[in-house]
Write an enzyme that holds these catalytic residues in place. Structure first.
Site, PDB file in Angstrom:
ATOM      1  N   CYS A   1     -27.948 -12.659  -5.920  1.00  0.00           N
ATOM      2  CA  CYS A   1     -28.429 -11.289  -5.769  1.00  0.00           C
ATOM      3  C   CYS A   1     -27.650 -10.357  -6.686  1.00  0.00           C
ATOM      4  CB  CYS A   1     -28.311 -10.794  -4.329  1.00  0.00           C
ATOM      5  SG  CYS A   1     -28.932  -9.107  -4.179  1.00  0.00           S
TER       6      CYS A   1
ATOM      7  N   LYS B   1     -30.240 -20.783  -4.428  1.00  0.00           N
ATOM      8  CA  LYS B   1     -31.107 -19.815  -5.115  1.00  0.00           C
ATOM      9  C   LYS B   1     -30.441 -19.334  -6.399  1.00  0.00           C
ATOM     10  CE  LYS B   1     -34.230 -15.967  -4.494  1.00  0.00           C
ATOM     11  NZ  LYS B   1     -34.896 -15.076  -3.563  1.00  0.00           N
TER      12      LYS B   1
END
Lengths: 306, 263
Positions: A129, A165
């Site tokens: 992120c 991710k």
């Protein structure tokens, strides 16, 4: 015709999965996504502590995409348990992916340990992120060695499948995915947002996002996502949750041909609202019928075949 | 959805804690819809759209927090504010012939917008306004201009009925036939009205408010427990029968981080 997906031994009734950061805030909201046709859901990333996120404006659309700097708000892993339970009780046939975040590897491990006790089927590691001021100055997934170290550390605290991710903002996503695989990851989720980017309002003469910069998603990043998934598929033998700008059924098929087994759906909700999930699954079904495929698994990685 | 940044044409001080900001722009919003109002370097919040004309729209804003305090203090006529929208599901007049609108305090602006549309369609419109005291009653003249049947209630009895607007609603329903009730105001008031509508077997639509981020249904910040519906996209206007299925309606809401807090 088979549209069921077997992913790390977990059964999904169709390949669409609510992507992390979209609507996966409460149990009730995720249940509502399943009512609207998604095969499984990814909850919003959680840290150890409560986080307020960035002030508004946090999410904006522009022609071609969506920019966001929500800043990973959330009630913290300890208080969020009841939301997972609400979901798991109501949707036992639609797998739940719990997303783990942390300011550093130590926190990631602690959050993963707690996530492991919740009724989640897969644990996704949010190493990418861009909206968090990382202690290391950049997301874990931007460094090949840190990705290996962090994946290995979390592998040691859970037996559940883990999916790492990854960030597209690297020159070597395929190699980073390979390191995650070697460290024990069961799957890869790709991609997180591109950028960061910025939008300025020329009349008020100010960056619009309160955080000034934000990650870019939406239809404009799809070619980047397709290339990343393609590179990852070439480099690893573990399955991929492909996500990034899938806005219709054709995009979804394209992403499967690049190498995606599951499809993370997010921005499509902005373009087609909640019917996006059903629309995408229906299109895949129609395509398979027209092109003579019996099993959805046969679409995965087709673009790699000579 | 591109950001607009229109100049403020004029500011009407309705009372010391409530102002109406007027913009010269054709918004073409439907009654009950909202915009996200951005004050650069401060915040962005959802605001219901009030009075609308061909070339202008009004935003009625109460001073209730950091954003609105900064707005009241620092923003003048001629300044620009950022606007995204209009967003959300509007009120539905269906084929009603006689309706009742109930505006509680700063929830009055969307009722005014709805009254404009209803009167244009020739619908018989009863309006009930409630506020703590007469100075805080909003847009009485505008509702009169529209020729609505207007009733007011104040908690201190300084004007109209002394008590709550729900008292007037219950009284009116004994003698008046109403096809649909529409309301916007404090959530506990709307909860009471939803229950009154249910008891009387009358259609009712309520307008809810929750902490929002995106405004167009993707971020999940404003999802409501029980139904999981999004206030910004599936609402803010809900049929009261659906609203009564929201387990948090009239009870609690969530903060920016998602923690529940009682209303």
């Amino acid at each position: 015709m088979n549209l069921n997906v077997d992913f790390c031994g977990i059964k999904f009734p169709n390949p669409t999965v609510l992507a992390s950061g979209y609507l996966g805030v409460t149990g009730a909201s995720m249940v509502n996504c399943v009512k609207n046709g998604c095969g499984g859901v990814t909850a919003k990333s959680l840290f150890m502590e409560e986080r307020l996120g960035h002030p508004n404006p946090t999410v904006l659309t522009y022609p071609g995409g969506i920019i966001n700097a929500i800043g990973l708000c959330g009630e913290g892993i300890k208080k969020a348990g009841h939301e997972f339970k609400i979901y798991a009780k109501k949707c036992p046939n639609n797998p739940l992916i719990g997303s783990v975040a942390g300011k550093n590897i130590k926190e990631l491990i602690e959050v993963a340990e707690i996530m492991d006790t919740y009724p989640v089927d897969i644990i996704e590691l949010n190493f990418s992120c861009p909206n968090v001021d990382d202690e290391m100055g950049r997301p874990i997934a931007c460094d090949i060695n840190t990705t290996f170290k962090a994946t290995k550390a979390i592998r040691a605290v859970t037996k559940k499948p883990i999916s790492v991710k990854l960030s597209p903002n690297v020159p070597n996503i395929g190699m980073i995915a390979k390191q995650a695989e070697e460290a024990g990851a069961d799957a890869i989720t790709a991609i997180n947002t591109v950028g960061p980017g910025m939008l300025i309002d020329i009349y008020t003469r100010k960056p619009i996002l309160a955080n000034k910069v934000g990650g870019i998603g939406g239809m404009g990043i799809k070619p980047i996502a397709v290339r990343c998934v393609y590179d990852i598929y070439k480099n690893v033998s573990i399955p991929i949750i492909a996500t990034g700008g899938i806005s219709n059924g054709k995009d979804a098929i394209e992403m499967m041909m690049a190498g995606g087994t599951l499809l993370g759906i997010g921005s499509a909700i902005a373009y087609h609202d909640m019917k996006a999930f059903e629309m995408i699954t229906n299109k895949i079904h129609e395509f398979m019928e027209e092109e003579g495929f019996d099993d959805i698994a046969d679409l995965v990685g087709l673009a790699h075949h000579s | 959805m591109t950001l607009l940044s229109p100049k403020i044409d004029r500011i009407i001080e309705n009372n010391p804690t409530f102002r109406t900001y007027v913009f010269k722009h054709h918004l073409s919003a439907k009654p009950g819809q909202f915009i996200m109002l951005w004050l650069p370097e401060v915040d962005e919040i959802p605001i219901s759209i009030g009075w609308q004309e061909e070339d202008e729209f009004h935003l009625g804003i109460a001073k209730v927090g950091d954003f609105t305090e900064a707005l009241f203090k620092n923003v003048k006529v001629g300044d620009r504010l950022g606007i995204r929208g209009p967003f959300g599901k509007p009120f539905d007049l269906k084929d009603s012939k006689k309706i009742m609108l109930i505006g509680g305090g700063s929830g009055t602006p969307p009722m005014l917008s709805l009254a404009q549309k209803a009167k244009k369609k020739g619908i018989e419109t009863t309006v009930v306004l409630g506020a703590r005291t007469k100075e805080l009653l909003l847009y009485e003249n505008k509702f009169k201009e529209l020729d609505c049947d207007l009733h007011v209630a104040t908690n201190d009895g300084s004007k109209g009925h002394k008590g709550y607007c729900t008292d007037i609603v219950e009284e009116k329903l004994k003698t008046h036939e109403i096809d649909c009730i529409y309301t916007c105001g404090p959530e506990l008031m709307m909860y009471k009205i939803a229950e009154i509508a249910k008891e009387n077997n009358i259609e009712c639509q309520v307008s809810l408010e929750r902490f929002m981020k995106c405004g167009f249904g993707i971020c999940g910040q404003c999802c409501i427990d029980g139904t999981g519906l999004r206030v910004c996209k599936d609402g803010p206007v809900f049929d009261s029968k659906i609203a009564l299925q929201h387990q948090e309606f009239g009870k609690y809401r969530r903060t920016a981080s998602g923690i529940k807090e009682n209303l």
